[in-house]
Design a protein around this motif. Sequence first.
Motif, PDB file in Angstrom:
ATOM      1  N   ALA A  37       0.712  -1.193  -0.098  1.00 18.54           N
ATOM      2  CA  ALA A  37       0.042  -0.085  -0.146  1.00 18.54           C
ATOM      3  C   ALA A  37       0.929   1.458   0.122  1.00 18.54           C
ATOM      4  O   ALA A  37       0.560   2.346  -0.630  1.00 18.54           O
ATOM      5  CB  ALA A  37      -0.928  -0.116   1.251  1.00 18.54           C
ATOM      6  N   GLY A  38       1.935   1.082   0.779  1.00 19.47           N
ATOM      7  CA  GLY A  38       2.930   2.367   0.736  1.00 19.47           C
ATOM      8  C   GLY A  38       3.677   2.756  -0.468  1.00 19.47           C
ATOM      9  O   GLY A  38       4.092   3.756  -0.697  1.00 19.47           O
ATOM     10  N   LEU A  39       3.660   1.761  -1.433  1.00 22.47           N
ATOM     11  CA  LEU A  39       4.285   1.929  -2.525  1.00 22.47           C
ATOM     12  C   LEU A  39       3.416   2.667  -3.574  1.00 22.47           C
ATOM     13  O   LEU A  39       3.861   2.930  -4.753  1.00 22.47           O
ATOM     14  CB  LEU A  39       4.602   0.597  -3.246  1.00 22.47           C
ATOM     15  CG  LEU A  39       5.789  -0.116  -2.641  1.00 22.47           C
ATOM     16  CD1 LEU A  39       6.038  -1.597  -3.168  1.00 22.47           C
ATOM     17  CD2 LEU A  39       7.056   0.681  -2.184  1.00 22.47           C
ATOM     18  N   GLY A  40       2.188   2.746  -3.358  1.00 21.85           N
ATOM     19  CA  GLY A  40       0.909   3.354  -4.172  1.00 21.85           C
ATOM     20  C   GLY A  40       0.960   2.777  -5.513  1.00 21.85           C
ATOM     21  O   GLY A  40       0.634   1.391  -5.559  1.00 21.85           O
ATOM     22  N   GLU A  41       0.438   3.534  -6.658  1.00 21.49           N
ATOM     23  CA  GLU A  41       0.064   3.017  -7.753  1.00 21.49           C
ATOM     24  C   GLU A  41       0.980   2.018  -8.424  1.00 21.49           C
ATOM     25  O   GLU A  41       0.578   1.395  -9.393  1.00 21.49           O
ATOM     26  CB  GLU A  41      -0.356   4.071  -8.606  1.00 21.49           C
ATOM     27  CG  GLU A  41      -1.745   4.668  -8.191  1.00 21.49           C
ATOM     28  CD  GLU A  41      -2.191   5.882  -9.050  1.00 21.49           C
ATOM     29  OE1 GLU A  41      -1.528   6.129 -10.157  1.00 21.49           O
ATOM     30  OE2 GLU A  41      -3.278   6.315  -8.770  1.00 21.49           O
ATOM     31  N   ARG A  42       2.346   1.994  -8.042  1.00 25.57           N
ATOM     32  CA  ARG A  42       3.281   1.306  -8.606  1.00 25.57           C
ATOM     33  C   ARG A  42       3.227   0.047  -8.490  1.00 25.57           C
ATOM     34  O   ARG A  42       3.817  -0.974  -9.106  1.00 25.57           O
ATOM     35  CB  ARG A  42       4.862   1.633  -8.203  1.00 25.57           C
ATOM     36  CG  ARG A  42       5.409   2.985  -8.585  1.00 25.57           C
ATOM     37  CD  ARG A  42       6.452   3.368  -7.872  1.00 25.57           C
ATOM     38  NE  ARG A  42       6.039   3.700  -6.413  1.00 25.57           N
ATOM     39  CZ  ARG A  42       7.112   4.012  -5.541  1.00 25.57           C
ATOM     40  NH1 ARG A  42       8.336   3.699  -5.869  1.00 25.57           N
ATOM     41  NH2 ARG A  42       6.500   4.299  -4.228  1.00 25.57           N
ATOM     42  N   ALA A  43       2.605  -0.445  -7.241  1.00 25.45           N
ATOM     43  CA  ALA A  43       2.518  -1.904  -6.984  1.00 25.45           C
ATOM     44  C   ALA A  43       1.054  -2.625  -6.755  1.00 25.45           C
ATOM     45  O   ALA A  43       0.089  -1.720  -6.515  1.00 25.45           O
ATOM     46  CB  ALA A  43       3.137  -2.092  -5.593  1.00 25.45           C
TER      47      ALA A  43
END
Length: 219
Positions: free
Chosen positions: A175-181
């Motif tokens: 979740a902390g990586l945002g839309e990248r993950a």
Amino acid sequence: MIQQLTIDVGKATSVSALLTRPALATACFVFAHGAGAGMTHSYMEAVARGLAARNVATLRYQFPYMEKNSKRPDPPALAQTTVRAAVETAMRVLPDVPLIAGGKSFGGRMTSQAQAKQPLAGVRGLVFFGFPLHAAGKPSSERAAHLSDIEIPMLFLQGTRDKLAELDLLKPVIAGLGERATLHLVEGADHSFHVPARSGRKDEDVMHEMLDVFVEWIA
């Protein structure tokens, strides 16, 4: 079509590789093996075969320790150099095909570490088959610290019974990586993506599920 290749890692080391190339490859997955089994393990072969059926090529390769039949994984710096050499080889043999890199467990983590230190040339995304967030029985998220330095898309394929990635730790990391993950959870699967008989599914069903998700994600 499976082609045997040799990858030079630095000046003194070389490793074996296998390129599985469908007639109309839409992408190539540079695929690193896990800590305990090399590129010819049945799981690695099944992924390569399944992706080929979906028009995705794979370049499987050995880490130097596995090439020497050693059980002790290479130091991270050597493993990361090997990842980089494999990606360069994939670019050379498939110059017009988009590259995705990653691997099974250890191989995926070495790929992400390499990408975090210096972006892998030509690689558009990373895919992890069971990212090893921590050792079994030692919950921690320290191994994920470098992921925040990665700026390309990442797909995490994880079993809900994976003892090397407790979900209450893994979910906040992703979740902390945002839309990248992107996280895709495989219900009932362990770190080897084995599912118990009581689940009503077979390991083959899990493989099809993950490879379909993989191909949809790279599209």
